[in-house]
Design a protein around this motif. Structure first.
Motif, PDB file in Angstrom:
ATOM      1  N   ALA A  55       8.443   0.224  -7.898  1.00 43.97           N
ATOM      2  CA  ALA A  55       8.025   1.371  -7.094  1.00 43.97           C
ATOM      3  C   ALA A  55       8.697   1.225  -5.738  1.00 43.97           C
ATOM      4  CB  ALA A  55       6.508   1.391  -6.936  1.00 43.97           C
ATOM      5  N   GLY A  56       9.427   2.241  -5.339  1.00 48.07           N
ATOM      6  CA  GLY A  56      10.145   2.191  -4.073  1.00 48.07           C
ATOM      7  C   GLY A  56       9.870   3.418  -3.232  1.00 48.07           C
ATOM      8  N   ARG A  57       9.941   3.231  -1.933  1.00 49.81           N
ATOM      9  CA  ARG A  57       9.727   4.336  -0.992  1.00 49.81           C
ATOM     10  C   ARG A  57      10.760   4.228   0.119  1.00 49.81           C
ATOM     11  NH1 ARG A  57       4.391   6.234  -0.934  1.00 49.81           N
ATOM     12  NH2 ARG A  57       5.317   8.074   0.010  1.00 49.81           N
ATOM     13  N   ARG A  58      11.301   5.359   0.477  1.00 46.16           N
ATOM     14  CA  ARG A  58      12.231   5.418   1.604  1.00 46.16           C
ATOM     15  C   ARG A  58      11.453   5.216   2.900  1.00 46.16           C
ATOM     16  NH1 ARG A  58      17.284   7.684   1.646  1.00 46.16           N
ATOM     17  NH2 ARG A  58      16.885   8.752  -0.304  1.00 46.16           N
ATOM     18  N   SER A  59      12.009   4.447   3.798  1.00 36.17           N
ATOM     19  CA  SER A  59      11.402   4.284   5.107  1.00 36.17           C
ATOM     20  C   SER A  59      11.381   5.651   5.773  1.00 36.17           C
ATOM     21  CB  SER A  59      12.225   3.302   5.934  1.00 36.17           C
ATOM     22  OG  SER A  59      11.722   3.221   7.236  1.00 36.17           O
ATOM     23  N   SER A  60      10.294   5.977   6.397  1.00 36.40           N
ATOM     24  CA  SER A  60      10.153   7.311   6.967  1.00 36.40           C
ATOM     25  C   SER A  60       9.777   7.251   8.440  1.00 36.40           C
ATOM     26  CB  SER A  60       9.078   8.090   6.198  1.00 36.40           C
ATOM     27  OG  SER A  60       8.914   9.364   6.737  1.00 36.40           O
ATOM     28  N   ARG A  61      10.435   8.031   9.236  1.00 34.36           N
ATOM     29  CA  ARG A  61      10.075   8.166  10.648  1.00 34.36           C
ATOM     30  C   ARG A  61       8.949   9.191  10.803  1.00 34.36           C
ATOM     31  NH1 ARG A  61      12.943   4.357  10.988  1.00 34.36           N
ATOM     32  NH2 ARG A  61      15.067   4.135  11.695  1.00 34.36           N
ATOM     33  N   ASP A 102       0.830  -1.201   0.000  1.00 31.78           N
ATOM     34  CA  ASP A 102       0.000   0.000   0.000  1.00 31.78           C
ATOM     35  C   ASP A 102       0.873   1.263   0.000  1.00 31.78           C
ATOM     36  OD1 ASP A 102      -2.410   1.421   0.052  1.00 31.78           O
ATOM     37  OD2 ASP A 102      -2.621   1.283   2.227  1.00 31.78           O
ATOM     38  N   TYR A 103       1.896   1.284   0.813  1.00 35.30           N
ATOM     39  CA  TYR A 103       2.828   2.413   0.884  1.00 35.30           C
ATOM     40  C   TYR A 103       3.584   2.565  -0.440  1.00 35.30           C
ATOM     41  CZ  TYR A 103       6.604   5.338   2.841  1.00 35.30           C
ATOM     42  OH  TYR A 103       7.501   6.334   3.100  1.00 35.30           O
ATOM     43  N   CYS A 104       4.035   1.459  -1.009  1.00 35.81           N
ATOM     44  CA  CYS A 104       4.762   1.512  -2.281  1.00 35.81           C
ATOM     45  C   CYS A 104       3.855   1.921  -3.442  1.00 35.81           C
ATOM     46  CB  CYS A 104       5.433   0.180  -2.580  1.00 35.81           C
ATOM     47  SG  CYS A 104       6.881  -0.140  -1.547  1.00 35.81           S
ATOM     48  N   LEU A 105       2.557   1.727  -3.307  1.00 40.34           N
ATOM     49  CA  LEU A 105       1.616   2.160  -4.337  1.00 40.34           C
ATOM     50  C   LEU A 105       1.311   3.650  -4.246  1.00 40.34           C
ATOM     51  CD1 LEU A 105      -0.941  -0.790  -4.488  1.00 40.34           C
ATOM     52  CD2 LEU A 105       0.613  -0.037  -6.287  1.00 40.34           C
ATOM     53  N   GLY A 106       1.959   4.351  -3.325  1.00 43.00           N
ATOM     54  CA  GLY A 106       1.833   5.793  -3.284  1.00 43.00           C
ATOM     55  C   GLY A 106       1.075   6.377  -2.120  1.00 43.00           C
ATOM     56  N   ARG A 107       0.672   5.573  -1.174  1.00 39.65           N
ATOM     57  CA  ARG A 107       0.005   6.136   0.008  1.00 39.65           C
ATOM     58  C   ARG A 107       1.018   6.982   0.778  1.00 39.65           C
ATOM     59  NH1 ARG A 107      -3.175   3.354   5.031  1.00 39.65           N
ATOM     60  NH2 ARG A 107      -4.112   5.302   5.698  1.00 39.65           N
ATOM     61  N   ASP A 108       0.677   8.219   1.078  1.00 40.15           N
ATOM     62  CA  ASP A 108       1.608   9.126   1.752  1.00 40.15           C
ATOM     63  C   ASP A 108       1.809   8.793   3.215  1.00 40.15           C
ATOM     64  OD1 ASP A 108       2.083  10.510  -0.551  1.00 40.15           O
ATOM     65  OD2 ASP A 108       0.732  12.162  -0.085  1.00 40.15           O
ATOM     66  N   ASN A 132      16.914   6.048  -5.648  1.00 33.65           N
ATOM     67  CA  ASN A 132      16.745   7.496  -5.507  1.00 33.65           C
ATOM     68  C   ASN A 132      15.282   7.875  -5.688  1.00 33.65           C
ATOM     69  OD1 ASN A 132      16.143   7.755  -8.239  1.00 33.65           O
ATOM     70  ND2 ASN A 132      18.212   8.292  -8.803  1.00 33.65           N
ATOM     71  N   GLU A 133      14.895   8.900  -4.993  1.00 39.07           N
ATOM     72  CA  GLU A 133      13.527   9.407  -5.090  1.00 39.07           C
ATOM     73  C   GLU A 133      13.458  10.315  -6.314  1.00 39.07           C
ATOM     74  OE1 GLU A 133      12.396   9.511  -0.385  1.00 39.07           O
ATOM     75  OE2 GLU A 133      13.732  11.062  -1.177  1.00 39.07           O
ATOM     76  N   ASN A 134      12.734   9.876  -7.350  1.00 39.01           N
ATOM     77  CA  ASN A 134      12.686  10.632  -8.591  1.00 39.01           C
ATOM     78  C   ASN A 134      11.299  11.149  -8.952  1.00 39.01           C
ATOM     79  OD1 ASN A 134      11.607   8.146  -9.208  1.00 39.01           O
ATOM     80  ND2 ASN A 134      12.989   7.704 -10.908  1.00 39.01           N
ATOM     81  N   VAL A 135      10.282  10.829  -8.140  1.00 41.20           N
ATOM     82  CA  VAL A 135       8.919  11.303  -8.372  1.00 41.20           C
ATOM     83  C   VAL A 135       8.240  11.529  -7.020  1.00 41.20           C
ATOM     84  CG1 VAL A 135       8.606  10.119 -10.597  1.00 41.20           C
ATOM     85  CG2 VAL A 135       7.935   8.970  -8.484  1.00 41.20           C
ATOM     86  N   ASP A 136       7.078  12.172  -7.071  1.00 42.36           N
ATOM     87  CA  ASP A 136       6.281  12.225  -5.847  1.00 42.36           C
ATOM     88  C   ASP A 136       5.193  11.156  -5.936  1.00 42.36           C
ATOM     89  OD1 ASP A 136       4.092  13.262  -7.295  1.00 42.36           O
ATOM     90  OD2 ASP A 136       4.500  15.314  -6.698  1.00 42.36           O
ATOM     91  N   MET A 183      10.343   6.415  -5.611  1.00 40.45           N
ATOM     92  CA  MET A 183      11.176   6.023  -6.738  1.00 40.45           C
ATOM     93  C   MET A 183      10.296   5.235  -7.694  1.00 40.45           C
ATOM     94  SD  MET A 183      14.372   3.386  -6.952  1.00 40.45           S
ATOM     95  CE  MET A 183      13.316   1.973  -7.237  1.00 40.45           C
ATOM     96  N   LEU A 184      10.391   5.538  -8.985  1.00 40.22           N
ATOM     97  CA  LEU A 184       9.620   4.839  -9.989  1.00 40.22           C
ATOM     98  C   LEU A 184      10.531   4.533 -11.164  1.00 40.22           C
ATOM     99  CD1 LEU A 184       6.789   3.856 -10.833  1.00 40.22           C
ATOM    100  CD2 LEU A 184       6.428   6.112 -11.841  1.00 40.22           C
TER     101      LEU A 184
END
Length: 139
Positions: A41-47, A5-11, A72-76, A55-56
């Protein structure tokens, strides 16, 4: 499922905040489509409670998970949802307005995920029909 769910773009990062998860710095998923093309689709772990960077990467059958130093984060997250959604046929999809005065609603990847994903505790509950159905969060 939370990571998907997070990797699919949930903020909102709803990944558990346990010792095991605190050792992880990136999450990623890869899908292969019928034509054998792939997307990562990748997302940095966030605190933080919320994160909109992602990343896409699209490619062919030879696309593989990148090395850690190449992440690397290349998109929002909005672009991520639109791009993957378009690839699976969810671009320009509108739900018809059935009530007088109502406007049509757009359907995208974030909306579709509510119908495709369920947490383990959502499967057994009598009070929730769809994923995140008991929360007030925005798709």
């Amino acid at each position: 499922m939370t990571i998907v769910d997070y990797c699919l773009g949930r903020d909102e990062a709803t990944v558990p905040r346990t010792a095991m998860f605190s050792a992880i710095s990136w999450y990623a998923v890869m899908w292969e489509f019928e034509d054998r093309s792939r997307v990562i689709a990748g997302r940095r772990s966030s605190r933080k409670k919320s994160n909109s960077r992602a990343m896409l990467q699209f490619g062919g059958v030879d696309l593989e998970m990148p090395n850690f130093e190449d992440l690397n984060e290349n998109v929002d997250s909005d672009v991520l949802r639109v791009q993957i959604g378009a690839r699976i046929g969810l671009d320009n999809v509108q739900l018809e307005a059935r009530e007088y005065g109502a406007t049509p609603r757009s359907v995208g990847l974030g909306t579709a995920a509510l119908f495709c994903l369920q947490e383990q505790e959502e499967i057994g509950t009598k009070s929730t029909l769809f994923h995140r159905g008991s929360s007030q969060s925005r798709v």
